[in-house]
Design a protein around this motif. Structure first.
Motif, PDB file in Angstrom:
ATOM      1  N   TYR A 194       0.840  -1.200   0.000  1.00 18.68           N
ATOM      2  CA  TYR A 194       0.000   0.000   0.000  1.00 18.68           C
ATOM      3  C   TYR A 194       0.880   1.257   0.000  1.00 18.68           C
ATOM      4  O   TYR A 194       0.583   2.242  -0.665  1.00 18.68           O
ATOM      5  N   GLU A 195       1.980   1.190   0.746  1.00 12.90           N
ATOM      6  CA  GLU A 195       2.915   2.313   0.810  1.00 12.90           C
ATOM      7  C   GLU A 195       3.570   2.545  -0.555  1.00 12.90           C
ATOM      8  O   GLU A 195       3.758   3.685  -0.977  1.00 12.90           O
ATOM      9  N   VAL A 196       3.904   1.463  -1.245  1.00 17.39           N
ATOM     10  CA  VAL A 196       4.510   1.572  -2.581  1.00 17.39           C
ATOM     11  C   VAL A 196       3.585   2.326  -3.527  1.00 17.39           C
ATOM     12  O   VAL A 196       4.025   3.160  -4.317  1.00 17.39           O
ATOM     13  N   LEU A 197       2.284   2.057  -3.417  1.00 15.01           N
ATOM     14  CA  LEU A 197       1.308   2.709  -4.297  1.00 15.01           C
ATOM     15  C   LEU A 197       0.829   4.049  -3.747  1.00 15.01           C
ATOM     16  O   LEU A 197      -0.008   4.711  -4.361  1.00 15.01           O
ATOM     17  N   GLY A 198       1.355   4.443  -2.583  1.00 16.53           N
ATOM     18  CA  GLY A 198       0.983   5.730  -2.002  1.00 16.53           C
ATOM     19  C   GLY A 198      -0.406   5.735  -1.399  1.00 16.53           C
ATOM     20  O   GLY A 198      -1.073   6.774  -1.364  1.00 16.53           O
ATOM     21  N   LEU A 199      -0.851   4.578  -0.922  1.00 19.31           N
ATOM     22  CA  LEU A 199      -2.197   4.437  -0.371  1.00 19.31           C
ATOM     23  C   LEU A 199      -2.137   4.040   1.097  1.00 19.31           C
ATOM     24  O   LEU A 199      -1.132   3.510   1.566  1.00 19.31           O
ATOM     25  N   SER A 200      -3.237   4.259   1.793  1.00 18.95           N
ATOM     26  CA  SER A 200      -3.332   3.767   3.164  1.00 18.95           C
ATOM     27  C   SER A 200      -3.977   2.386   3.120  1.00 18.95           C
ATOM     28  O   SER A 200      -4.715   2.060   2.181  1.00 18.95           O
ATOM     29  N   ARG A 201      -3.685   1.587   4.137  1.00 11.53           N
ATOM     30  CA  ARG A 201      -4.283   0.245   4.195  1.00 11.53           C
ATOM     31  C   ARG A 201      -5.801   0.374   4.215  1.00 11.53           C
ATOM     32  O   ARG A 201      -6.344   1.286   4.803  1.00 11.53           O
ATOM     33  N   GLY A 202      -6.455  -0.532   3.544  1.00  8.28           N
ATOM     34  CA  GLY A 202      -7.908  -0.491   3.488  1.00  8.28           C
ATOM     35  C   GLY A 202      -8.437   0.307   2.306  1.00  8.28           C
ATOM     36  O   GLY A 202      -9.636   0.536   2.202  1.00  8.28           O
TER      37      GLY A 202
END
Length: 200
Positions: A5-13
Protein backbone atom coordinates in the motif's frame (compact mmCIF):
# COMPACT_ATOMS: atom_id res chain seq x y z
CA UNK A 1 9.58 -6.12 2.24
CA UNK A 2 7.91 -2.75 1.89
CA UNK A 3 4.19 -2.46 2.47
CA UNK A 4 2.53 -2.67 -0.97
CA UNK A 5 0.00 0.00 0.00
CA UNK A 6 2.91 2.31 0.81
CA UNK A 7 4.51 1.57 -2.58
CA UNK A 8 1.31 2.71 -4.30
CA UNK A 9 0.98 5.73 -2.00
CA UNK A 10 -2.20 4.44 -0.37
CA UNK A 11 -3.33 3.77 3.16
CA UNK A 12 -4.28 0.24 4.19
CA UNK A 13 -7.91 -0.49 3.49
CA UNK A 14 -7.99 1.47 0.22
CA UNK A 15 -10.72 0.30 -2.15
CA UNK A 16 -9.98 -1.82 -5.23
CA UNK A 17 -10.80 1.19 -7.42
CA UNK A 18 -8.30 3.36 -5.51
CA UNK A 19 -5.67 0.62 -5.87
CA UNK A 20 -6.29 0.34 -9.62
CA UNK A 21 -6.19 4.11 -10.07
CA UNK A 22 -2.93 4.51 -8.11
CA UNK A 23 -1.40 1.57 -9.97
CA UNK A 24 -2.29 2.97 -13.40
CA UNK A 25 -0.91 6.41 -12.53
CA UNK A 26 2.42 5.07 -11.19
CA UNK A 27 2.77 2.37 -13.86
CA UNK A 28 2.39 5.00 -16.57
CA UNK A 29 4.97 7.26 -14.91
CA UNK A 30 7.61 4.54 -14.45
CA UNK A 31 6.88 2.36 -17.48
CA UNK A 32 10.11 1.55 -19.39
CA UNK A 33 8.64 2.96 -22.62
CA UNK A 34 8.05 6.32 -20.92
CA UNK A 35 11.66 6.43 -19.67
CA UNK A 36 13.47 5.22 -22.77
CA UNK A 37 15.70 8.32 -23.07
CA UNK A 38 16.05 8.85 -19.33
CA UNK A 39 19.63 8.31 -18.11
CA UNK A 40 18.09 6.64 -15.05
CA UNK A 41 15.85 4.29 -16.98
CA UNK A 42 17.17 1.31 -14.98
CA UNK A 43 15.94 2.92 -11.77
CA UNK A 44 12.55 3.60 -13.37
CA UNK A 45 12.37 -0.05 -14.45
CA UNK A 46 13.14 -1.21 -10.89
CA UNK A 47 10.40 1.09 -9.57
CA UNK A 48 8.01 -0.22 -12.23
CA UNK A 49 8.68 -3.80 -11.05
CA UNK A 50 8.08 -2.75 -7.45
CA UNK A 51 4.76 -1.14 -8.44
CA UNK A 52 3.68 -4.30 -10.28
CA UNK A 53 4.66 -6.42 -7.27
CA UNK A 54 2.67 -4.17 -4.92
CA UNK A 55 -0.40 -4.25 -7.16
CA UNK A 56 -0.27 -8.06 -7.40
CA UNK A 57 0.15 -8.41 -3.62
CA UNK A 58 -2.92 -6.27 -2.94
CA UNK A 59 -5.13 -7.71 -5.68
CA UNK A 60 -4.26 -11.32 -4.76
CA UNK A 61 -5.13 -10.66 -1.12
CA UNK A 62 -1.60 -11.46 0.06
CA UNK A 63 -1.09 -7.93 1.41
CA UNK A 64 -3.72 -8.30 4.11
CA UNK A 65 -2.11 -11.40 5.64
CA UNK A 66 1.57 -10.38 5.52
CA UNK A 67 3.56 -8.11 7.82
CA UNK A 68 5.65 -5.62 5.90
CA UNK A 69 8.37 -3.25 7.01
CA UNK A 70 9.21 0.21 5.77
CA UNK A 71 11.82 0.51 3.06
CA UNK A 72 12.00 -0.69 -0.47
CA UNK A 73 12.05 -4.36 -1.37
CA UNK A 74 14.44 -3.31 -4.13
CA UNK A 75 16.78 -1.39 -1.85
CA UNK A 76 19.93 -2.61 -3.48
CA UNK A 77 18.72 -3.85 -6.83
CA UNK A 78 21.44 -4.15 -9.43
CA UNK A 79 23.23 -1.12 -8.03
CA UNK A 80 25.02 -2.87 -5.18
CA UNK A 81 24.95 -0.28 -2.44
CA UNK A 82 21.71 0.96 -0.91
CA UNK A 83 23.37 4.39 -0.68
CA UNK A 84 23.82 4.53 -4.45
CA UNK A 85 20.21 3.45 -4.88
CA UNK A 86 19.16 6.39 -2.68
CA UNK A 87 21.31 8.71 -4.78
CA UNK A 88 19.60 7.41 -7.92
CA UNK A 89 16.24 8.21 -6.33
CA UNK A 90 17.42 11.73 -5.51
CA UNK A 91 18.54 12.19 -9.12
CA UNK A 92 15.25 10.79 -10.42
CA UNK A 93 13.38 13.43 -8.42
CA UNK A 94 15.68 16.27 -9.51
CA UNK A 95 17.50 16.72 -6.18
CA UNK A 96 20.95 16.96 -7.79
CA UNK A 97 22.71 19.03 -5.10
CA UNK A 98 21.50 16.63 -2.41
CA UNK A 99 22.74 13.70 -4.51
CA UNK A 100 26.15 15.39 -4.95
CA UNK A 101 26.47 15.89 -1.19
CA UNK A 102 25.67 12.22 -0.59
CA UNK A 103 28.13 11.09 -3.27
CA UNK A 104 30.91 13.32 -1.92
CA UNK A 105 30.52 11.74 1.52
CA UNK A 106 31.13 8.22 0.15
CA UNK A 107 34.54 6.58 0.18
CA UNK A 108 33.90 3.78 -2.35
CA UNK A 109 34.29 5.59 -5.67
CA UNK A 110 33.59 2.84 -8.15
CA UNK A 111 32.20 3.05 -11.69
CA UNK A 112 28.63 3.55 -10.46
CA UNK A 113 29.76 6.41 -8.20
CA UNK A 114 31.52 8.12 -11.12
CA UNK A 115 28.49 7.65 -13.36
CA UNK A 116 26.11 9.19 -10.82
CA UNK A 117 28.50 12.11 -10.24
CA UNK A 118 28.51 12.67 -13.99
CA UNK A 119 24.71 12.57 -14.23
CA UNK A 120 24.46 15.15 -11.44
CA UNK A 121 26.98 17.51 -13.01
CA UNK A 122 25.40 17.26 -16.46
CA UNK A 123 21.99 18.05 -14.98
CA UNK A 124 23.21 21.12 -13.09
CA UNK A 125 24.84 22.44 -16.25
CA UNK A 126 28.50 21.42 -15.79
CA UNK A 127 28.67 19.42 -19.00
CA UNK A 128 32.47 19.15 -19.17
CA UNK A 129 32.88 18.00 -15.60
CA UNK A 130 29.96 15.59 -15.95
CA UNK A 131 31.43 14.11 -19.11
CA UNK A 132 34.75 13.43 -17.33
CA UNK A 133 32.99 11.43 -14.61
CA UNK A 134 30.84 9.48 -17.08
CA UNK A 135 33.91 8.77 -19.26
CA UNK A 136 35.74 7.45 -16.18
CA UNK A 137 32.75 5.23 -15.31
CA UNK A 138 32.61 3.87 -18.86
CA UNK A 139 36.36 3.15 -18.76
CA UNK A 140 36.07 1.40 -15.39
CA UNK A 141 33.15 -0.76 -16.57
CA UNK A 142 33.31 -0.98 -20.39
CA UNK A 143 30.54 -3.59 -20.55
CA UNK A 144 27.97 -1.29 -18.92
CA UNK A 145 25.66 -0.07 -21.67
CA UNK A 146 23.96 2.50 -19.43
CA UNK A 147 27.26 4.36 -18.98
CA UNK A 148 28.15 4.12 -22.67
CA UNK A 149 24.71 5.29 -23.81
CA UNK A 150 24.76 8.33 -21.53
CA UNK A 151 28.30 9.19 -22.64
CA UNK A 152 27.14 9.00 -26.26
CA UNK A 153 24.20 11.30 -25.44
CA UNK A 154 26.60 13.87 -23.97
CA UNK A 155 28.91 13.65 -26.99
CA UNK A 156 25.95 14.04 -29.36
CA UNK A 157 24.76 17.12 -27.45
CA UNK A 158 28.23 18.65 -27.73
CA UNK A 159 28.37 17.96 -31.47
CA UNK A 160 24.94 19.50 -31.87
CA UNK A 161 26.02 22.68 -30.04
CA UNK A 162 29.20 22.92 -32.12
CA UNK A 163 27.28 22.48 -35.37
CA UNK A 164 24.74 25.09 -34.29
CA UNK A 165 27.53 27.55 -33.43
CA UNK A 166 29.13 26.89 -36.81
CA UNK A 167 25.86 27.48 -38.65
CA UNK A 168 25.55 30.86 -36.90
CA UNK A 169 29.03 31.84 -38.03
CA UNK A 170 30.80 30.70 -34.87
CA UNK A 171 33.31 28.35 -36.53
CA UNK A 172 35.09 28.10 -33.20
CA UNK A 173 36.01 31.78 -33.44
CA UNK A 174 38.55 33.21 -31.05
CA UNK A 175 38.52 36.59 -29.32
CA UNK A 176 40.88 37.88 -32.04
CA UNK A 177 38.24 37.04 -34.67
CA UNK A 178 35.68 38.92 -32.62
CA UNK A 179 37.91 42.02 -32.45
CA UNK A 180 38.56 41.87 -36.18
CA UNK A 181 34.84 41.67 -36.88
CA UNK A 182 34.18 44.59 -34.53
CA UNK A 183 36.81 46.79 -36.21
CA UNK A 184 35.38 45.92 -39.64
CA UNK A 185 31.90 46.82 -38.41
CA UNK A 186 33.24 50.15 -37.10
CA UNK A 187 34.84 50.91 -40.47
CA UNK A 188 31.56 50.18 -42.25
CA UNK A 189 29.68 52.44 -39.86
CA UNK A 190 32.18 55.27 -40.42
CA UNK A 191 31.83 54.87 -44.18
CA UNK A 192 28.10 55.36 -43.76
CA UNK A 193 28.55 58.42 -41.53
CA UNK A 194 28.18 56.71 -38.16
CA UNK A 195 30.68 55.69 -35.53
CA UNK A 196 30.41 52.35 -33.74
CA UNK A 197 33.61 52.76 -31.70
CA UNK A 198 34.23 56.41 -30.86
CA UNK A 199 37.92 56.05 -29.98
CA UNK A 200 38.97 54.74 -33.43
Amino acid sequence: MKDPYEVLGLSRGASKDEVKSAYRKLAKKYHPDMNENNPLKDLAEEKFKEIQWAYDEIMNGTASSTNYSSGSSYSSGSYGSGNLFSVRQQIQTGRFQEALRALNSMTDRNAEWNYLMGVCYVNIGSMGQGMQFVQRAANMDPANTEYRNFLNQILNMQRSYQQRAYSYGGRGSSSADCCTQLICADCLCECLGGDLISCC
